[in-house]
Design a protein around this motif. Structure first.
Motif, PDB file in Angstrom:
ATOM      1  N   ASN A   1      18.962 -20.348  28.256  1.00 46.85           N
ATOM      2  CA  ASN A   1      17.898 -19.603  27.469  1.00 46.85           C
ATOM      3  C   ASN A   1      16.809 -19.190  28.378  1.00 46.85           C
ATOM      4  O   ASN A   1      16.613 -19.407  29.315  1.00 46.85           O
ATOM      5  N   ALA A   2      15.981 -18.043  27.788  1.00 51.68           N
ATOM      6  CA  ALA A   2      14.718 -17.624  28.391  1.00 51.68           C
ATOM      7  C   ALA A   2      13.637 -18.485  27.737  1.00 51.68           C
ATOM      8  O   ALA A   2      13.861 -18.646  26.574  1.00 51.68           O
ATOM      9  N   ALA A   3      12.587 -18.778  28.438  1.00 49.61           N
ATOM     10  CA  ALA A   3      11.715 -19.644  28.077  1.00 49.61           C
ATOM     11  C   ALA A   3      10.423 -19.337  28.824  1.00 49.61           C
ATOM     12  O   ALA A   3      10.301 -18.870  29.782  1.00 49.61           O
ATOM     13  N   GLY A   4       9.379 -19.614  27.980  1.00 46.04           N
ATOM     14  CA  GLY A   4       8.131 -19.599  28.554  1.00 46.04           C
ATOM     15  C   GLY A   4       7.687 -20.942  29.354  1.00 46.04           C
ATOM     16  O   GLY A   4       7.805 -22.128  28.824  1.00 46.04           O
ATOM     17  N   GLY A   5       6.952 -20.901  30.447  1.00 45.89           N
ATOM     18  CA  GLY A   5       6.739 -22.052  31.327  1.00 45.89           C
ATOM     19  C   GLY A   5       5.207 -22.613  30.709  1.00 45.89           C
ATOM     20  O   GLY A   5       4.235 -21.680  30.580  1.00 45.89           O
TER      21      GLY A   5
ATOM     22  N   LEU B   1       0.332 -10.252  28.651  1.00 43.65           N
ATOM     23  CA  LEU B   1       0.653 -10.451  27.422  1.00 43.65           C
ATOM     24  C   LEU B   1       2.232 -10.598  27.471  1.00 43.65           C
ATOM     25  O   LEU B   1       2.975 -10.002  27.975  1.00 43.65           O
ATOM     26  N   ASN B   2       2.908 -11.514  26.518  1.00 40.96           N
ATOM     27  CA  ASN B   2       4.329 -11.764  26.184  1.00 40.96           C
ATOM     28  C   ASN B   2       4.854 -10.311  25.767  1.00 40.96           C
ATOM     29  O   ASN B   2       4.404  -9.942  24.758  1.00 40.96           O
ATOM     30  N   ASP B   3       6.167 -10.213  26.169  1.00 41.08           N
ATOM     31  CA  ASP B   3       6.782  -9.068  25.724  1.00 41.08           C
ATOM     32  C   ASP B   3       8.336  -9.463  25.851  1.00 41.08           C
ATOM     33  O   ASP B   3       8.883  -9.569  26.989  1.00 41.08           O
TER      34      ASP B   3
ATOM     35  N   ALA C   1       8.531 -26.197  28.703  1.00 45.17           N
ATOM     36  CA  ALA C   1       8.862 -24.812  28.631  1.00 45.17           C
ATOM     37  C   ALA C   1       8.972 -24.609  27.069  1.00 45.17           C
ATOM     38  O   ALA C   1       9.235 -25.531  26.333  1.00 45.17           O
ATOM     39  N   VAL C   2       8.892 -23.492  26.592  1.00 46.45           N
ATOM     40  CA  VAL C   2       8.949 -23.382  25.127  1.00 46.45           C
ATOM     41  C   VAL C   2       9.690 -22.004  24.905  1.00 46.45           C
ATOM     42  O   VAL C   2       9.707 -21.021  25.581  1.00 46.45           O
ATOM     43  N   GLY C   3      10.517 -22.041  23.736  1.00 46.27           N
ATOM     44  CA  GLY C   3      11.510 -21.050  23.532  1.00 46.27           C
ATOM     45  C   GLY C   3      11.864 -21.140  21.861  1.00 46.27           C
ATOM     46  O   GLY C   3      11.391 -22.172  21.333  1.00 46.27           O
ATOM     47  N   MET C   4      12.658 -20.257  21.617  1.00 40.97           N
ATOM     48  CA  MET C   4      13.032 -19.962  20.078  1.00 40.97           C
ATOM     49  C   MET C   4      14.626 -20.281  19.970  1.00 40.97           C
ATOM     50  O   MET C   4      15.053 -19.827  18.871  1.00 40.97           O
ATOM     51  N   SER C   5      15.001 -21.124  20.807  1.00 43.83           N
ATOM     52  CA  SER C   5      16.597 -21.433  20.278  1.00 43.83           C
ATOM     53  C   SER C   5      17.144 -22.602  20.825  1.00 43.83           C
ATOM     54  O   SER C   5      16.242 -23.461  20.950  1.00 43.83           O
TER      55      SER C   5
ATOM     56  N   ASP D   1      10.334  -7.713  28.962  1.00 43.36           N
ATOM     57  CA  ASP D   1       9.840  -8.300  30.135  1.00 43.36           C
ATOM     58  C   ASP D   1      10.654  -9.548  30.465  1.00 43.36           C
ATOM     59  O   ASP D   1      11.078  -9.881  31.514  1.00 43.36           O
ATOM     60  N   VAL D   2      10.726 -10.132  29.203  1.00 39.78           N
ATOM     61  CA  VAL D   2      11.563 -11.590  29.168  1.00 39.78           C
ATOM     62  C   VAL D   2      12.980 -11.385  29.618  1.00 39.78           C
ATOM     63  O   VAL D   2      13.444 -11.960  30.522  1.00 39.78           O
ATOM     64  N   VAL D   3      13.583 -10.393  28.937  1.00 37.02           N
ATOM     65  CA  VAL D   3      15.013 -10.061  29.248  1.00 37.02           C
ATOM     66  C   VAL D   3      15.184  -9.725  30.843  1.00 37.02           C
ATOM     67  O   VAL D   3      16.041  -9.915  31.470  1.00 37.02           O
TER      68      VAL D   3
ATOM     69  N   ILE E   1      12.624 -19.672  33.193  1.00 41.81           N
ATOM     70  CA  ILE E   1      11.214 -19.100  33.032  1.00 41.81           C
ATOM     71  C   ILE E   1      10.975 -17.725  33.308  1.00 41.81           C
ATOM     72  O   ILE E   1      11.086 -17.425  34.399  1.00 41.81           O
ATOM     73  N   THR E   2      10.876 -17.048  32.211  1.00 42.25           N
ATOM     74  CA  THR E   2      10.672 -15.649  32.001  1.00 42.25           C
ATOM     75  C   THR E   2       9.192 -15.344  32.111  1.00 42.25           C
ATOM     76  O   THR E   2       8.912 -14.002  32.265  1.00 42.25           O
ATOM     77  N   ASN E   3       8.260 -16.059  31.815  1.00 44.09           N
ATOM     78  CA  ASN E   3       6.857 -16.018  31.539  1.00 44.09           C
ATOM     79  C   ASN E   3       6.134 -16.969  31.638  1.00 44.09           C
ATOM     80  O   ASN E   3       6.577 -17.983  31.473  1.00 44.09           O
ATOM     81  N   ILE E   4       4.890 -17.151  32.047  1.00 44.90           N
ATOM     82  CA  ILE E   4       3.943 -18.275  31.970  1.00 44.90           C
ATOM     83  C   ILE E   4       3.148 -18.170  30.813  1.00 44.90           C
ATOM     84  O   ILE E   4       2.584 -17.106  30.540  1.00 44.90           O
ATOM     85  N   SER E   5       3.276 -19.096  29.930  1.00 51.68           N
ATOM     86  CA  SER E   5       2.727 -19.152  28.646  1.00 51.68           C
ATOM     87  C   SER E   5       1.034 -19.185  28.766  1.00 51.68           C
ATOM     88  O   SER E   5       0.516 -19.753  29.553  1.00 51.68           O
ATOM     89  N   ASN E   6       0.226 -18.544  27.953  1.00 50.95           N
ATOM     90  CA  ASN E   6      -0.914 -18.281  28.126  1.00 50.95           C
ATOM     91  C   ASN E   6      -1.753 -19.395  27.653  1.00 50.95           C
ATOM     92  O   ASN E   6      -1.699 -19.643  26.506  1.00 50.95           O
TER      93      ASN E   6
ATOM     94  N   THR F   1       7.034 -14.966  16.714  1.00 46.02           N
ATOM     95  CA  THR F   1       5.785 -14.660  17.318  1.00 46.02           C
ATOM     96  C   THR F   1       5.830 -15.659  18.779  1.00 46.02           C
ATOM     97  O   THR F   1       6.351 -16.939  18.809  1.00 46.02           O
ATOM     98  N   TYR F   2       5.372 -15.227  19.705  1.00 44.95           N
ATOM     99  CA  TYR F   2       4.954 -15.993  21.026  1.00 44.95           C
ATOM    100  C   TYR F   2       3.992 -16.880  20.340  1.00 44.95           C
ATOM    101  O   TYR F   2       3.008 -16.794  19.419  1.00 44.95           O
ATOM    102  N   GLU F   3       3.649 -18.064  21.264  1.00 46.79           N
ATOM    103  CA  GLU F   3       2.585 -18.784  21.055  1.00 46.79           C
ATOM    104  C   GLU F   3       1.223 -18.400  20.854  1.00 46.79           C
ATOM    105  O   GLU F   3       1.092 -17.545  21.983  1.00 46.79           O
ATOM    106  N   THR F   4       0.372 -19.079  20.264  1.00 45.99           N
ATOM    107  CA  THR F   4      -0.840 -18.945  20.639  1.00 45.99           C
ATOM    108  C   THR F   4      -1.568 -19.797  21.619  1.00 45.99           C
ATOM    109  O   THR F   4      -0.633 -20.882  22.163  1.00 45.99           O
TER     110      THR F   4
HETATM  111  N1  HPA Z   1       7.766 -18.422  24.168  1.00 47.22           N
HETATM  112  C1  HPA Z   1       8.895 -18.538  23.045  1.00 47.22           C
HETATM  113  N2  HPA Z   1      10.384 -18.068  23.527  1.00 47.22           N
HETATM  114  C2  HPA Z   1      10.150 -17.465  24.836  1.00 47.22           C
HETATM  115  C3  HPA Z   1       9.203 -17.377  25.677  1.00 47.22           C
HETATM  116  C4  HPA Z   1       8.003 -17.715  25.190  1.00 47.22           C
HETATM  117  O1  HPA Z   1       7.087 -17.624  25.813  1.00 47.22           O
HETATM  118  N3  HPA Z   1       9.853 -16.609  26.783  1.00 47.22           N
HETATM  119  C5  HPA Z   1      10.972 -16.553  26.383  1.00 47.22           C
HETATM  120  N4  HPA Z   1      11.263 -16.938  25.176  1.00 47.22           N
END
Ligand code: HPA
Length: 275
Positions: free
Chosen positions: A114-118, A247-249, A209-213, A252-254, A234-239, A192-195
């Motif tokens: 998966n792709a996930a936020g760090g 900002l998460n997008d 790491a956090v993701g939706m799958s 960009d994740v893909v 890890i496709t992005n660093i969680s804010n 939604t991405y996380e607050t």
């Molecule tokens: N949050 C949730 N799912 C994700 C993220 C994220 O930051 N990045 C990629 N998938």
């Protein structure tokens, strides 16, 4: 017969016919932007989900929507180029149908990605993380009448992610000079991405790491006795604060997952070769 089980059997019968009655050893789920591994599969047979009776259609960005059967690392594999997510609106038995189809085809190992936020402060964009455990905040896919032919009512989840495969992944990555992270995946519903407050909360309770799958597929695989290996890109660093610089997008994740896909694919291939 339970209508859910009937649907799984109908889909499995169709896929079995398409792959000439073969028994794939390994099932692979390719997450957002990670579909490239499918190009490494030899003598591929492509089965679009839309041709499989009873299958939902994968709508998520970066997900193609095919089963690819063939050989990887000398073993027969059935890869999912794209998966189904709860946020797409499917009930959990459809989100996970492909895993039970794999079980009926004889799959013994499931490799999920998966792709996930760090959320771990030591992580960087592009890191690959071995999933050593998870925390589930999605609805549990086993809620409802138990499918006894697949597994028990109350499956154990102590060793959801196989220790031997984790050790093998570390050995393989080491020999390739790739540094892997290892951590806990937090599964949330999205879309939604996380607050930032949620990110701080997830970090506090042990997420890296956090993701939706992923978690629904892993639960269903473990329910029916399939051995699991999981990896997050890890496709992005969680804010963690509300003055976000980045900002998460989804696009960009893909893109970031795509950049890491070759490394992940090679690691998967070498572990599979060792099975
Ligand atoms: N949050 C949730 N799912 C994700 C993220 C994220 O930051 N990045 C990629 N998938």
């Amino acid at each position: 017969m339970d209508e859910r089980i009937e649907r799984i059997h109908t889909a499995a019968d169709y896929v079995r016919e398409q792959i000439g009655g073969a028994t794939p050893l390994v099932g692979i789920v390719l997450g957002s932007g990670l579909g490239k591994l499918a190009d490494m599969i030899e003598d591929p047979i492509v089965i679009p989900y839309k041709t499989v009776p009873g299958f939902p259609v994968s709508t998520a960005v970066g997900h193609k929507g095919n089963y690819i059967f063939g050989k990887l690392g000398g073993k027969q594999v059935l890869a999912m180029q794209g998966r189904f997510h709860y946020y797409e609106g499917y009930p959990m038995d459809l989100v996970t149908i492909s895993i039970r189809v794999m079980k009926l085809l004889g799959v013994q190992y499931l490799f999920v990605s998966n792709a996930a936020g760090g959320t771990n402060p030591d992580f960087k964009v592009g890191d690959l993380m071995i999933i050593k455990d998870h925390i589930n905040l999605l609805p549990n896919p086993l809620i409802g009448p138990n499918m006894d032919e697949f597994g028990p009512r109350f499956p154990d989840m102590t060793c959801a992610y196989d220790q031997n495969l984790i050790a093998k992944a570390e050995e393989v990555a080491d020999s390739m000079g790739i540094k892997l992270q290892k951590g806990v995946y937090f599964g949330s519903t999205g879309p939604t991405y996380e607050t930032p407050a949620e990110v701080r909360f997830f970090t506090l309770v042990g997420a890296d790491a956090v993701g939706m799958s992923t978690v629904p597929e892993v639960i269903v695989a473990r329910h029916c006795g399939i051995t699991v290996f999981g990896m997050s890109c890890i496709t992005n660093i969680s804010n963690k604060d509300t003055v976000a610089k980045v900002l998460n997008d989804g696009d960009d994740v893909v893109m970031q997952a795509n950049a890491a896909a070759d490394r992940m694919s090679e690691i998967f291939k070498q572990i599979i070769a060792s099975l």
